[in-house]
Design a protein around this motif. Structure first.
Motif, PDB file in Angstrom:
ATOM      1  N   ILE A 124       1.205  -3.010  -0.720  1.00  0.00           N
ATOM      2  CA  ILE A 124       0.333  -3.345  -1.846  1.00  0.00           C
ATOM      3  C   ILE A 124       1.023  -4.413  -2.687  1.00  0.00           C
ATOM      4  O   ILE A 124       2.169  -4.225  -3.100  1.00  0.00           O
ATOM      5  CB  ILE A 124       0.047  -2.098  -2.708  1.00  0.00           C
ATOM      6  N   PRO A 125       0.391  -5.546  -2.948  1.00  0.00           N
ATOM      7  CA  PRO A 125       1.031  -6.609  -3.734  1.00  0.00           C
ATOM      8  C   PRO A 125       1.521  -6.101  -5.091  1.00  0.00           C
ATOM      9  O   PRO A 125       0.792  -5.433  -5.821  1.00  0.00           O
ATOM     10  CB  PRO A 125      -0.092  -7.647  -3.916  1.00  0.00           C
ATOM     11  N   GLY A 126       2.796  -6.386  -5.390  1.00  0.00           N
ATOM     12  CA  GLY A 126       3.371  -5.976  -6.667  1.00  0.00           C
ATOM     13  C   GLY A 126       4.087  -4.646  -6.623  1.00  0.00           C
ATOM     14  O   GLY A 126       4.698  -4.237  -7.615  1.00  0.00           O
ATOM     15  N   ILE A 127       4.043  -3.944  -5.495  1.00  0.00           N
ATOM     16  CA  ILE A 127       4.705  -2.641  -5.379  1.00  0.00           C
ATOM     17  C   ILE A 127       5.975  -2.801  -4.539  1.00  0.00           C
ATOM     18  O   ILE A 127       5.902  -3.028  -3.326  1.00  0.00           O
ATOM     19  CB  ILE A 127       3.784  -1.577  -4.741  1.00  0.00           C
ATOM     20  N   GLY A 128       7.133  -2.699  -5.207  1.00  0.00           N
ATOM     21  CA  GLY A 128       8.420  -2.791  -4.535  1.00  0.00           C
ATOM     22  C   GLY A 128       9.047  -1.425  -4.346  1.00  0.00           C
ATOM     23  O   GLY A 128       8.394  -0.391  -4.542  1.00  0.00           O
ATOM     24  N   PRO A 129      10.331  -1.388  -4.004  1.00  0.00           N
ATOM     25  CA  PRO A 129      11.003  -0.107  -3.724  1.00  0.00           C
ATOM     26  C   PRO A 129      10.973   0.870  -4.900  1.00  0.00           C
ATOM     27  O   PRO A 129      10.762   2.067  -4.708  1.00  0.00           O
ATOM     28  CB  PRO A 129      12.437  -0.529  -3.382  1.00  0.00           C
ATOM     29  N   PHE A 130      11.208   0.363  -6.131  1.00  0.00           N
ATOM     30  CA  PHE A 130      11.252   1.272  -7.281  1.00  0.00           C
ATOM     31  C   PHE A 130       9.917   1.978  -7.468  1.00  0.00           C
ATOM     32  O   PHE A 130       9.856   3.211  -7.567  1.00  0.00           O
ATOM     33  CB  PHE A 130      11.636   0.510  -8.553  1.00  0.00           C
ATOM     34  N   TRP A 131       8.835   1.212  -7.505  1.00  0.00           N
ATOM     35  CA  TRP A 131       7.546   1.831  -7.801  1.00  0.00           C
ATOM     36  C   TRP A 131       6.926   2.506  -6.588  1.00  0.00           C
ATOM     37  O   TRP A 131       6.100   3.413  -6.745  1.00  0.00           O
ATOM     38  CB  TRP A 131       6.586   0.829  -8.436  1.00  0.00           C
ATOM     39  N   SER A 132       7.304   2.108  -5.372  1.00  0.00           N
ATOM     40  CA  SER A 132       6.819   2.866  -4.220  1.00  0.00           C
ATOM     41  C   SER A 132       7.370   4.286  -4.278  1.00  0.00           C
ATOM     42  O   SER A 132       6.669   5.256  -3.965  1.00  0.00           O
ATOM     43  CB  SER A 132       7.209   2.178  -2.912  1.00  0.00           C
ATOM     44  N   SER A 133       8.626   4.407  -4.724  1.00  0.00           N
ATOM     45  CA  SER A 133       9.208   5.732  -4.928  1.00  0.00           C
ATOM     46  C   SER A 133       8.498   6.469  -6.057  1.00  0.00           C
ATOM     47  O   SER A 133       8.192   7.662  -5.951  1.00  0.00           O
ATOM     48  CB  SER A 133      10.711   5.600  -5.240  1.00  0.00           C
ATOM     49  N   LEU A 154      -4.075  -5.636  -9.638  1.00  0.00           N
ATOM     50  CA  LEU A 154      -4.859  -4.420  -9.875  1.00  0.00           C
ATOM     51  C   LEU A 154      -6.001  -4.315  -8.868  1.00  0.00           C
ATOM     52  O   LEU A 154      -6.329  -3.221  -8.398  1.00  0.00           O
ATOM     53  CB  LEU A 154      -5.410  -4.404 -11.297  1.00  0.00           C
ATOM     54  N   HIS A 155      -6.593  -5.457  -8.528  1.00  0.00           N
ATOM     55  CA  HIS A 155      -7.631  -5.450  -7.494  1.00  0.00           C
ATOM     56  C   HIS A 155      -7.041  -4.988  -6.163  1.00  0.00           C
ATOM     57  O   HIS A 155      -7.702  -4.260  -5.401  1.00  0.00           O
ATOM     58  CB  HIS A 155      -8.234  -6.847  -7.344  1.00  0.00           C
ATOM     59  N   GLY A 156      -5.803  -5.403  -5.885  1.00  0.00           N
ATOM     60  CA  GLY A 156      -5.137  -4.947  -4.671  1.00  0.00           C
ATOM     61  C   GLY A 156      -4.908  -3.447  -4.671  1.00  0.00           C
ATOM     62  O   GLY A 156      -5.062  -2.778  -3.639  1.00  0.00           O
ATOM     63  N   VAL A 157      -4.559  -2.894  -5.837  1.00  0.00           N
ATOM     64  CA  VAL A 157      -4.403  -1.443  -5.975  1.00  0.00           C
ATOM     65  C   VAL A 157      -5.740  -0.752  -5.717  1.00  0.00           C
ATOM     66  O   VAL A 157      -5.802   0.268  -5.016  1.00  0.00           O
ATOM     67  CB  VAL A 157      -3.866  -1.091  -7.374  1.00  0.00           C
ATOM     68  N   ALA A 158      -6.804  -1.296  -6.285  1.00  0.00           N
ATOM     69  CA  ALA A 158      -8.134  -0.705  -6.094  1.00  0.00           C
ATOM     70  C   ALA A 158      -8.532  -0.705  -4.621  1.00  0.00           C
ATOM     71  O   ALA A 158      -9.038   0.302  -4.101  1.00  0.00           O
ATOM     72  CB  ALA A 158      -9.163  -1.466  -6.930  1.00  0.00           C
ATOM     73  N   ARG A 159      -8.288  -1.814  -3.946  1.00  0.00           N
ATOM     74  CA  ARG A 159      -8.638  -1.882  -2.520  1.00  0.00           C
ATOM     75  C   ARG A 159      -7.792  -0.897  -1.698  1.00  0.00           C
ATOM     76  O   ARG A 159      -8.297  -0.264  -0.760  1.00  0.00           O
ATOM     77  CB  ARG A 159      -8.459  -3.317  -2.004  1.00  0.00           C
ATOM     78  N   TRP A 203      -0.405   1.584 -13.105  1.00  0.00           N
ATOM     79  CA  TRP A 203       0.604   1.479 -14.158  1.00  0.00           C
ATOM     80  C   TRP A 203       1.779   0.612 -13.696  1.00  0.00           C
ATOM     81  O   TRP A 203       2.321  -0.186 -14.470  1.00  0.00           O
ATOM     82  CB  TRP A 203       1.091   2.857 -14.560  1.00  0.00           C
ATOM     83  N   ALA A 204       2.180   0.741 -12.452  1.00  0.00           N
ATOM     84  CA  ALA A 204       3.278  -0.054 -11.917  1.00  0.00           C
ATOM     85  C   ALA A 204       2.989  -1.538 -12.064  1.00  0.00           C
ATOM     86  O   ALA A 204       3.866  -2.328 -12.456  1.00  0.00           O
ATOM     87  CB  ALA A 204       3.512   0.295 -10.445  1.00  0.00           C
TER      88      ALA A 204
END
Length: 311
Positions: free
Chosen positions: A219-228, A187-192, A127-128
């Motif tokens: 994970i590509p595309g995941i920054g501080p906000f969404w890592s939290s 999304l492929h990065g999230v899957a991996r 979703w992020a």
């Protein structure tokens, strides 16, 4: 023979409030009520990512669910409990409202409300990626399309439902209408990452409040906000008050500090909410959405922009 789970809440819990949040929260809006009044909930199972569906209903003081897709009922029960914050004992939660009467008034207005979480850190991360730089409505439509076109079909109560794609299936997705090619790659990065165990809930919880979120920022595309967000809302963390601008502004308004309390003021106010700080944050966000805190509703985007500018 039907396979069923049963979860008995410890402390106050409102199933109707949970359903209202489930139906109004864009990432979970596709999980709708069926004709039988049971609530179909689908998700890849923690660890194995086996597609699972359960028809949930609240009867005789317990959340019950008919399950299809797996025989591992213990794992399903654990995950459903986490989604609805029923894996925590909330018996002492009302005492928070006694320690802070302003919060107590919100609890009275929204009795039995507990956080409704994402189904898993894996779906949170997906979703992020999908939701970045587009509206929540657009993101919800894209996620529903992704599930309809690539999700695993299951039969629940004689009706076909679809589960969010497993990581293996997500890696096969080449395009989704409305989703930029860069986001498909992410999304492929999230899957991996999921297949590598980086988004395992137990792992993230064990790492703790700092190392847990930090571990998914690779994970590509995941920054501080969404890592939290992956850590807090994907893992169902109970006792962290996040750096969330709308909740902080609501907290300030409730306590005569306008909508920009200092970090020290936030720490002082939220200390008395332990061990339910995340529950209070969720309560504040829902209260804002219901118009229960004057001066915040409708100003969420400006609060977030101001917060980013000051960070």
């Amino acid at each position: 023979m039907k396979q069923e789970i049963r979860i008995e809440p410890r402390g106050p819990f409102s199933w109707e409030s949970a359903l209202e949040v489930l139906g109004s929260f864009p990432p979970t809006r596709h999980q709708g009520r069926s004709a039988s009044n049971a609530v179909p909930l689908t998700f890849p199972l923690d660890g194995s990512f086996t597609p699972v569906a359960t028809a949930l209903r609240f009867e005789e003081g317990a959340l019950r669910g008919e399950v299809t897709g797996t025989d591992d009922l213990e794992a399903v029960e654990r995950q459903v409990a986490r989604i609805f914050s029923l894996d925590h004992d909330g018996s002492n939660y009302p005492a928070v409202g006694e320690r802070d009467p302003a919060i107590g008034r919100l609890m009275s207005a929204l009795p039995g409300l507990r956080p409704v979480c994402f189904t898993s850190p894996y779906e949170t991360a997906a979703w992020a990626v999908v939701s970045q730089r587009i509206s929540m409505r657009q993101a919800a439509s894209i996620k529903a399309r992704l599930i309809a076109e690539h999700g695993h079909p299951l039969t629940l109560g004689g009706v076909e439902v679809r589960c969010f794609p497993t990581p293996e299936r997500l890696l096969e997705v080449e395009s989704v209408a409305g989703l930029a090619g860069e986001k498909v790659a992410r999304l492929h990065g999230v899957a991996r990452a999921a297949l590598a165990g980086l988004l395992d809930c137990d792992r993230l919880r064990a790492l703790g409040d700092e190392a847990g979120p930090a571990s998914v920022r690779a994970i590509p595309g995941i920054g501080p906000f969404w890592s939290s967000g992956i850590y807090l809302r994907g893992c169902g963390i109970q006792d962290v008050f996040p750096d969330e601008p709308v909740a902080i502004a609501a907290l300030g308004r409730l306590h005569g500090l306008a909508d920009e309390p200092t970090a020290a003021q936030v720490r002082q106010l939220t200390e008395v909410y332990s061990p339910f700080r995340m529950w209070v944050c969720f309560l504040l966000r829902v209260a804002v959405n219901r118009g229960l805190i004057e001066g915040i509703s409708g100003n969420e985007m400006s609060l977030r922009r101001r917060h980013r500018g000051s960070g």
